[in-house]
Design a protein around this motif. Structure first.
Motif, PDB file in Angstrom:
ATOM      1  N   SER A  30       3.200   4.175   0.800  1.00  0.00           N
ATOM      2  CA  SER A  30       4.146   4.333   1.906  1.00  0.00           C
ATOM      3  C   SER A  30       3.969   5.639   2.669  1.00  0.00           C
ATOM      4  CB  SER A  30       5.586   4.248   1.374  1.00  0.00           C
ATOM      5  OG  SER A  30       5.819   5.256   0.405  1.00  0.00           O
ATOM      6  N   TYR A  60      -4.658   2.510   5.410  1.00  0.00           N
ATOM      7  CA  TYR A  60      -4.221   1.124   5.402  1.00  0.00           C
ATOM      8  C   TYR A  60      -5.212   0.279   4.602  1.00  0.00           C
ATOM      9  CZ  TYR A  60      -0.777   1.955   9.119  1.00  0.00           C
ATOM     10  OH  TYR A  60       0.293   2.398   9.844  1.00  0.00           O
ATOM     11  N   ASP A  77       5.249  -2.252   8.492  1.00  0.00           N
ATOM     12  CA  ASP A  77       4.362  -1.125   8.790  1.00  0.00           C
ATOM     13  C   ASP A  77       2.895  -1.521   8.700  1.00  0.00           C
ATOM     14  OD1 ASP A  77       3.538   1.409   9.461  1.00  0.00           O
ATOM     15  OD2 ASP A  77       3.823   2.245   7.453  1.00  0.00           O
ATOM     16  N   CYS A  78       2.558  -2.669   9.291  1.00  0.00           N
ATOM     17  CA  CYS A  78       1.177  -3.120   9.325  1.00  0.00           C
ATOM     18  C   CYS A  78       0.629  -2.958  10.740  1.00  0.00           C
ATOM     19  CB  CYS A  78       1.069  -4.586   8.893  1.00  0.00           C
ATOM     20  SG  CYS A  78       1.458  -4.850   7.145  1.00  0.00           S
ATOM     21  N   LYS A  79      -0.671  -2.768  10.853  1.00  0.00           N
ATOM     22  CA  LYS A  79      -1.277  -2.569  12.162  1.00  0.00           C
ATOM     23  C   LYS A  79      -2.270  -3.689  12.464  1.00  0.00           C
ATOM     24  CE  LYS A  79      -5.164   0.379  10.763  1.00  0.00           C
ATOM     25  NZ  LYS A  79      -5.853   1.672  10.996  1.00  0.00           N
ATOM     26  N   SER A  89       0.851  -1.179   0.000  1.00  0.00           N
ATOM     27  CA  SER A  89       0.000   0.000   0.000  1.00  0.00           C
ATOM     28  C   SER A  89       0.892   1.236   0.000  1.00  0.00           C
ATOM     29  CB  SER A  89      -0.918  -0.006   1.222  1.00  0.00           C
ATOM     30  OG  SER A  89      -1.865   1.033   1.135  1.00  0.00           O
ATOM     31  N   ARG A  91       2.745  -4.652   3.138  1.00  0.00           N
ATOM     32  CA  ARG A  91       3.240  -3.364   3.624  1.00  0.00           C
ATOM     33  C   ARG A  91       2.087  -2.392   3.763  1.00  0.00           C
ATOM     34  NH1 ARG A  91       7.701  -0.769  -0.002  1.00  0.00           N
ATOM     35  NH2 ARG A  91       8.814  -2.620   0.758  1.00  0.00           N
ATOM     36  N   ARG A  92       1.998  -1.814   4.963  1.00  0.00           N
ATOM     37  CA  ARG A  92       0.947  -0.838   5.300  1.00  0.00           C
ATOM     38  C   ARG A  92      -0.442  -1.424   5.055  1.00  0.00           C
ATOM     39  NH1 ARG A  92       1.475   3.972   7.378  1.00  0.00           N
ATOM     40  NH2 ARG A  92      -0.162   5.517   7.165  1.00  0.00           N
ATOM     41  N   CYS A 144       5.933  -2.796  12.993  1.00  0.00           N
ATOM     42  CA  CYS A 144       4.535  -3.136  13.266  1.00  0.00           C
ATOM     43  C   CYS A 144       4.146  -2.611  14.650  1.00  0.00           C
ATOM     44  CB  CYS A 144       4.317  -4.643  13.161  1.00  0.00           C
ATOM     45  SG  CYS A 144       4.567  -5.272  11.489  1.00  0.00           S
ATOM     46  N   LYS A 204       2.691   8.214   5.233  1.00  0.00           N
ATOM     47  CA  LYS A 204       2.173   7.967   6.578  1.00  0.00           C
ATOM     48  C   LYS A 204       0.716   8.381   6.742  1.00  0.00           C
ATOM     49  CE  LYS A 204       5.667   6.025   8.518  1.00  0.00           C
ATOM     50  NZ  LYS A 204       5.548   4.611   8.965  1.00  0.00           N
TER      51      LYS A 204
END
Length: 398
Positions: free
Chosen positions: A125, A131, A180-182, A123, A150-151, A203, A127
């Motif tokens: 980059s 997501y 960078d995944c939540k 996804s 990613r993301r 993460c 910020k």
């Protein structure tokens, strides 16, 4: 006149595709498409290639007209659906537009029906971008051997997450990368007997990792920072417990950045990795003393440290060593490195335009003595290349 033979068109299909794939890899998708003018056969092979890349960088329509972009992608995927063509790899790159979510889900479903083996979802980059929420349909991708996210949003509830569900159902995975995944709080990587490479990077919210992978060769971890800056203007990593319960005899490459291990935790874990050849430590500020005893280690990187007091290297087969510090000193007590071939030592002095006197360390007589003492500790062999760099780095204070 000699007869002209079209040898280019007569090449085997797998060779033609391999050439096209390398053109796309080292240049871009547009150059790969242009290469197809060599012959009609090349054009048909390119249109039916098993590697599918859907990227905002290769489709102008996403920027100018979302509807045209979706139509362009749908048209390119139509032959796969009509002729039941293979989709071995699917890459979705930079598709963070809110109007694309349902379409991405459709494209994913098509790839899953065609037994996709390698899936990359990158996804945007940026910020502030949204997501991408991984759909439940991905659990049906039983043939997956490579998964890179990613993301992406992986949250289900406090007790589980979509990544955990994928690990439990897609057990052929060999390479797994999450950046960078939540939505991941606790993760148990188990049951993946083919897993060789695992990357867990940035993460936020990840508190505990347990790894049971008997064939793990590469593990990389980068701790997610706290969202608030401290008075030191440095971002501190969120604490995360890492338990590697298997793979002691197979792990060859270990990369840790912003890990919150203590001296004792690090030494205990390191002592179990008998096959380790590459070790990289970056911003591991909790570690104050490092002792490495290994006949296998060939490359060691120690980058961006602050609280480190002592380093003992008993690594007779170490070949490459990289060290960086903002302090003009080297905390090496013991160095057994008889096969060392290259050492890069990088120091920087930090100051600011607001107050140039804020400097951490100076190049003076004591520093030169420190360097000489370090060189004497090197049990070096013939051919060692030692490079020492010093640089002034200015920080802007606000």
């Amino acid at each position: 006149m000699a007869e002209i033979i079209d040898r280019i068109s007569d090449l085997p299909a797998h060779i033609i595709y391999d050439i096209l794939r390398k053109v796309g890899k080292y240049h871009n998708l547009r150059e790969e498409a242009r290469t197809c003018i060599l012959s009609k056969r090349w054009s048909s092979i390119w249109r039916w290639r098993p590697d599918v890349i859907i990227s905002k960088y290769n489709h102008k329509g996403l920027k100018n007209n979302l509807e045209n972009f979706v139509k362009s992608v749908d048209d390119s995927l139509l032959p796969y659906a009509e002729h039941n063509l293979r989709i071995e790899t699917l890459c979705l790159i930079g598709l963070a537009h809110p109007g694309l979510t349902s379409h991405i889900d459709r494209w994913l479903n098509l790839a899953i029906k065609h037994n996709v083996r390698s899936l990359n979802i990158y996804s945007n980059s940026m910020k502030n971008s949204k997501y991408y929420s991984i759909p439940d349909a991905l659990h049906a991708a039983k043939m997956l051997t490579e998964l890179s996210l990613r993301r992406c949003s992986l949250e289900v509830d406090d007790s589980t997450n979509k990544l955990q569900q994928l690990i439990n159902t897609c057990q052929l995975i060999r390479n797994l990368s999450v950046d960078d995944c939540k939505g991941i709080h606790n993760l148990c990587v188990a049951g993946l007997v083919n897993l060789e490479k695992l990357e867990l990077l940035n993460c936020e919210g990840l508190k505990k990792i347990e790894i049971q992978a008997p064939n793990l060769r590469v593990f990389a971890f980068k701790g997610a920072p706290l969202s608030m800056y401290q008075k030191t203007r440095e971002v501190l990593p969120l604490p995360c417990t890492i338990n590697i319960l298997d793979g002691y005899k197979t792990l060859q490459i270990l990369k840790l950045e912003a890990a919150t291990m203590t001296d004792q935790e690090f030494e205990y874990k390191l002592s179990k990795f008998s096959a380790l050849e590459v070790l990289e430590l970056t911003r591991c500020y909790e570690i104050k003393k490092i002792k490495i005893v290994s006949h296998k280690l060939k490359r060691f990187t120690l980058w961006y440290w602050r609280n480190l007091k002592q380093v003992d290297l008993l690594t007779p087969n170490l070949r490459e060593f990289d060290f960086e510090s903002g302090k003009m000193c080297m905390p090496f007590s013991t160095m057994v490195t008889s096969n060392l071939k290259r050492a890069n030592i990088f120091f920087y002095k930090r100051g600011s335009y607001v107050d140039p006197d804020i400097v951490y360390g100076n190049v003076d007589t004591s520093w030169y003595n420190n360097v000489q003492d370090f060189v004497r500790k090197l049990d070096y062999s013939k051919g060692l290349v030692l490079v020492i760099l010093c640089r002034q780095v200015f920080l802007f204070l606000f």
